[in-house]
Design a protein around this motif. Structure first.
Motif, short mmCIF file in Angstrom:
data_model
loop_
_atom_site.label_atom_id
_atom_site.label_comp_id
_atom_site.label_asym_id
_atom_site.label_seq_id
_atom_site.Cartn_x
_atom_site.Cartn_y
_atom_site.Cartn_z
N GLU A 1 52.41 38.05 49.30
CA GLU A 1 51.47 37.10 48.72
C GLU A 1 52.24 35.95 50.24
O GLU A 1 51.82 35.33 50.97
N ILE B 1 43.67 35.30 51.41
CA ILE B 1 44.44 35.98 50.35
C ILE B 1 43.01 36.97 49.25
O ILE B 1 42.50 36.03 48.54
N GLN C 1 42.62 39.01 46.02
CA GLN C 1 43.86 39.67 44.90
C GLN C 1 42.52 39.69 44.20
O GLN C 1 41.51 39.65 42.71
N SER C 2 43.03 41.58 43.54
CA SER C 2 41.52 42.28 42.96
C SER C 2 40.14 41.35 43.20
O SER C 2 39.52 41.52 42.38
N PRO D 1 48.48 41.85 38.72
CA PRO D 1 49.80 41.25 39.56
C PRO D 1 49.95 39.53 38.80
O PRO D 1 51.15 38.78 38.96
N PHE E 1 41.05 35.44 43.51
CA PHE E 1 40.60 36.84 42.61
C PHE E 1 39.51 37.24 42.30
O PHE E 1 38.85 35.90 41.66
N TRP F 1 42.59 31.50 48.72
CA TRP F 1 43.04 32.64 47.92
C TRP F 1 42.40 32.78 46.50
O TRP F 1 41.79 31.91 45.41
N CYS G 1 44.74 47.21 43.33
CA CYS G 1 46.10 47.53 42.41
C CYS G 1 44.95 48.33 41.78
O CYS G 1 43.67 49.16 41.76
N VAL H 1 54.00 41.18 44.47
CA VAL H 1 52.16 40.77 44.84
C VAL H 1 52.92 38.94 45.21
O VAL H 1 52.60 38.99 46.40
N GLY I 1 37.32 36.34 44.34
CA GLY I 1 38.33 37.09 45.61
C GLY I 1 37.66 37.22 46.98
O GLY I 1 37.19 37.80 48.11
N TYR J 1 44.57 41.52 51.39
CA TYR J 1 43.94 42.60 50.36
C TYR J 1 44.59 43.33 49.59
O TYR J 1 45.29 43.84 49.73
N VAL J 2 44.96 42.04 48.08
CA VAL J 2 45.64 43.04 47.00
C VAL J 2 45.34 44.73 46.28
O VAL J 2 44.33 43.19 45.66
#
Length: 303
Positions: A283, A125, A127-128, A271, A104, A102, A238, A279, A108, A235-236
């Motif tokens: 996750e 994961i 994230q952003s 997030p 970001f 994980w 925003c 979020v 990320g 994929y997170v």
């Protein structure tokens, strides 16, 4: 509950927090580019641990509590090696049977590259995530004047030359308002300090990076590894992210064999703020589906 642990990456000692878990899964984590483990991971690591997962949240070499000289130097190649060493170490922790990763922002993007390697990962994961440095850099230039861009480039080149003669790094702030020399001048990047370290909660976090680190980061494009991902990736994204753009991430997700996408409203740090509950719950659900049990044949996530 967490314990301070150390592992070695290419002969350098890296510091980490280990949260013991109960379900056999371990999440390896770091913060963003130049962001140390506490402001970058605490809020998510605590939730993952409460859900039964082990967590290993570490500082890259040259940052935070990890060793490595000179300080504040971020080399993409070295940081990827730190990740590989952290993953290998996580597999030796008591009770760990499966590992996920994980991160970001720019790290990320590391998630996408690492997921394409034969590291025995069960889930990832991003994230952003910044998955396309050149595209993001061109967009970020809209928030700089040409004069500031030249000053940043000049400082970066001078710092590269200085590194050949073992001179101390020339630092630039991680973020700053338009008209100042910083890694990023985007509107959401300027919010990072207050969001990640409210009321200066983490006073030891040095919010600067060696200028020699800027150009390699700007050229890094991990999206090219997405088609080779060996494990499911969540994929997170925003929707108003000005620091790691939506379009390149969705394009990378579309080429990832086992991809799940969660889109949330807000900026790069949503997030950590208004979208945090949505979020973190998504996750944790993704981790339960792919990490807490034997890996499933398809990714599970939210759209």
């Amino acid at each position: 509950m967490r314990d301070k642990v150390y592992f070695t990456s290419s002969g350098v000692s890296c510091a980490a927090w280990h949260y013991p878990g109960t379900n056999g899964g371990c999440v390896v984590m770091t913060g963003g580019f130049g962001v140390t483990k506490e402001p970058g991971t605490d809020r998510f690591a605590e939730r993952f641990a409460a859900a039964g997962f082990s967590v290993l949240a570490f500082d890259h070499r040259h940052f935070g509590e990890s060793a490595g000289e000179p300080r504040q130097v971020a080399r993409v190649r070295d940081q990827l090696d730190d990740w590989r060493a952290a993953i290998a170490y996580a597999k030796t922790l008591p009770g760990v049977e499966r590992v996920a990763i994980w991160a970001f922002s720019l790290p990320g993007g590391y998630i996408v590259q690492l997921a394409s390697e034969d590291l025995g990962l069960s889930a990832a994961i991003a994230q952003s995530a910044n998955v396309d440095g050149p595209t993001v850099t061109r967009h970020a230039s809209r928030y700089q004047s040409s004069g500031i861009a030249v000053r940043l480039l000049g400082r970066s080149l001078l710092d590269v030359v200085g590194s050949w003669f073992n001179r101390p790094p020339r630092l630039v702030d991680l973020a700053g308002p338009t008209g100042t020399v910083a890694l990023l001048n985007t509107p959401d990047a300027q919010l990072g300090s207050d969001i990640l370290s409210p009321d200066n909660r983490y006073p030891d976090w040095q919010q600067a990076i060696a200028a020699r680190s800027v150009l390699p980061a700007a050229l890094y494009r991990p999206a090219k590894y997405a088609p080779d991902a060996r494990c499911p990736i969540l994929y997170v994204v925003c929707q108003d992210d000005k620091s790691a753009l939506v379009a390149p991430t969705l394009k990378a997700a579309a080429t990832t064999p086992k991809a799940a996408v969660l889109q949330v409203p807000g900026n790069h740090y949503a997030p950590f703020t208004n979208a945090h509950e949505q979020v973190v719950e998504a996750e944790i659900g993704f981790l339960h589906a792919n990490l807490a049990a034997a890996p499933a044949g398809t990714a599970t996530g939210s759209n």
